[in-house]
Design a protein around this motif. Sequence first.
Motif, PDB file in Angstrom:
ATOM      1  N   ALA A 196      57.846  65.733  83.812  1.00  0.00           N
ATOM      2  CA  ALA A 196      57.557  66.759  83.246  1.00  0.00           C
ATOM      3  C   ALA A 196      58.684  67.797  82.425  1.00  0.00           C
ATOM      4  O   ALA A 196      59.160  67.500  82.921  1.00  0.00           O
ATOM      5  CB  ALA A 196      56.314  67.782  84.521  1.00  0.00           C
TER       6      ALA A 196
ATOM      7  N   GLY B  24      48.846  67.673  83.115  1.00  0.00           N
ATOM      8  CA  GLY B  24      48.191  69.228  82.333  1.00  0.00           C
ATOM      9  C   GLY B  24      47.388  69.329  82.122  1.00  0.00           C
ATOM     10  O   GLY B  24      46.358  69.365  82.078  1.00  0.00           O
TER      11      GLY B  24
ATOM     12  N   ASN C 258      52.980  66.561  81.597  1.00  0.00           N
ATOM     13  CA  ASN C 258      53.155  67.006  82.491  1.00  0.00           C
ATOM     14  C   ASN C 258      52.737  65.755  83.622  1.00  0.00           C
ATOM     15  O   ASN C 258      50.990  66.268  83.961  1.00  0.00           O
ATOM     16  CB  ASN C 258      52.737  68.372  82.947  1.00  0.00           C
ATOM     17  CG  ASN C 258      52.174  68.745  83.811  1.00  0.00           C
ATOM     18  OD1 ASN C 258      53.220  68.538  85.462  1.00  0.00           O
ATOM     19  ND2 ASN C 258      51.767  69.918  84.261  1.00  0.00           N
TER      20      ASN C 258
END
Length: 346
Positions: free
Chosen positions: A164, A196, A170
Motif C-alpha cells: 500500500a 482501497g 492498497n
Amino acid sequence: MTPDRRRLAELTGDLSAAGGVRLVTLGDGLERGIRTLEFRTGSGLAFDVLVDRCMDIGHAEHAGRAFGWRSPTGFRHPGLHENADEDGLSWLRSFSGLVVTAGLDHTLFGGEVPADGYRYPPRQIVRHGLHGRVGNIPARLTGYGERWEADRCVLWAEGEVRQAAVFAENLRLIRRIEADLGGDEIRLIDTVTNAGFEPAPHMFLYHINLGWPLLDEGARFEADIRETLWQTDSVAEQKADHLTFPGPAPGFVEQVYEHALVPGEDGMHRVAVVNDRLGMKVSVEWPAAEFPYFFEWLNLRSGNYAVGLEPSTHHVSGDAAAREDGSMIWLGPLESRVYHTTFRVS
C-alpha cells in the motif's frame, strides 16, 4: 503413518515428537532478523515459511533430500531490498527458495504504466520492477500452530501482507499455509483484496523453484501441454531439452516457455518434476480458472541450477499489454480473489 490422537498422546507428552510448527528467527548474515516458521510433518516433509518475506516458502526437503532451490543470494532480509535499483532487476538479489510470490499489481518484467486512476497529479506514472513488490514485504503473523480435526492434525500458519501507499494501491494478501501431520503435501491458500476505494490492477504469479538433488541430469518435466504459445530466443539458440533436463552448463541463458495446459476433468492444472534415479516426484496443482496461464523457466546455468514452474493470472507480455488488450484484472473496492495451490512429494 502417524498414530491417531489418543495413541499419540499415550506415546509422547509433546506433539513435537511427531512434528509441528516452530517459530524461530534467523541470526546471521543477510538473513539476520527474518522470522521463520519451521514445518515438520513427520513423514520426512520439512519446509520453512519466511514470515518476513511475504510468508514465501524457502527451504524445502523430503527425507533429507532438498527440492526447493537455493540460489547464491540466500534468504535476504527485506530491509536490504531496494525495489527500484538496477533498473528494476534488484529482485534478482533476493531470489531464492521453493516459492517466491510475484505481484500484487504487477508481474514479469518492469516498466512504466499510467497512474491516473489514483487521482493524484504528482503521481503521473507507476514504475514497476521485475515481478513487483510483494515478495519483499514482511507479513503480520496472525497465527500458527497445530489443530486437531478428529484424528487428523493440521499444521498451519496465517498472515497478512500489505502492499500500500498513500494515493496509490492498497492491496492485502491473506496467506494460509497448511500441511497434515504425517502427510506429504503443502496447501497454499491466498486471498488478495483491494482494501482501497479506487479500482486496483491485480496480477499474480508463483515462481515455484525446484533445485538439486531433485533437479539433476535426466530429471523429467511432466505436464499435459496442449500448445507452447511463446518461448525465448534462447530456446532456438541453445536447444536445451525442456522435458528431460540436462545437467548444469556454464553461461547458460535462461529459457522460458509459456505453455497452454490441458486441465483435468476436475478443472485442475497439474505439473510435476520427476527424478527416477531418486524415486522422487514433486507435483503442483491448482484450479485452471484461478491461474489460467503457465510458464516453465529453465535456469540450467552452473551455480544457479534450477527449474521454475509458474502458475500465472496473465500472459507473458506483462502489465502494459494487459491494460491495452483488456486482460488486466481490476479489483473493485473491497473485492477479493482467492487462489488454491497444492504441492505433493511422492
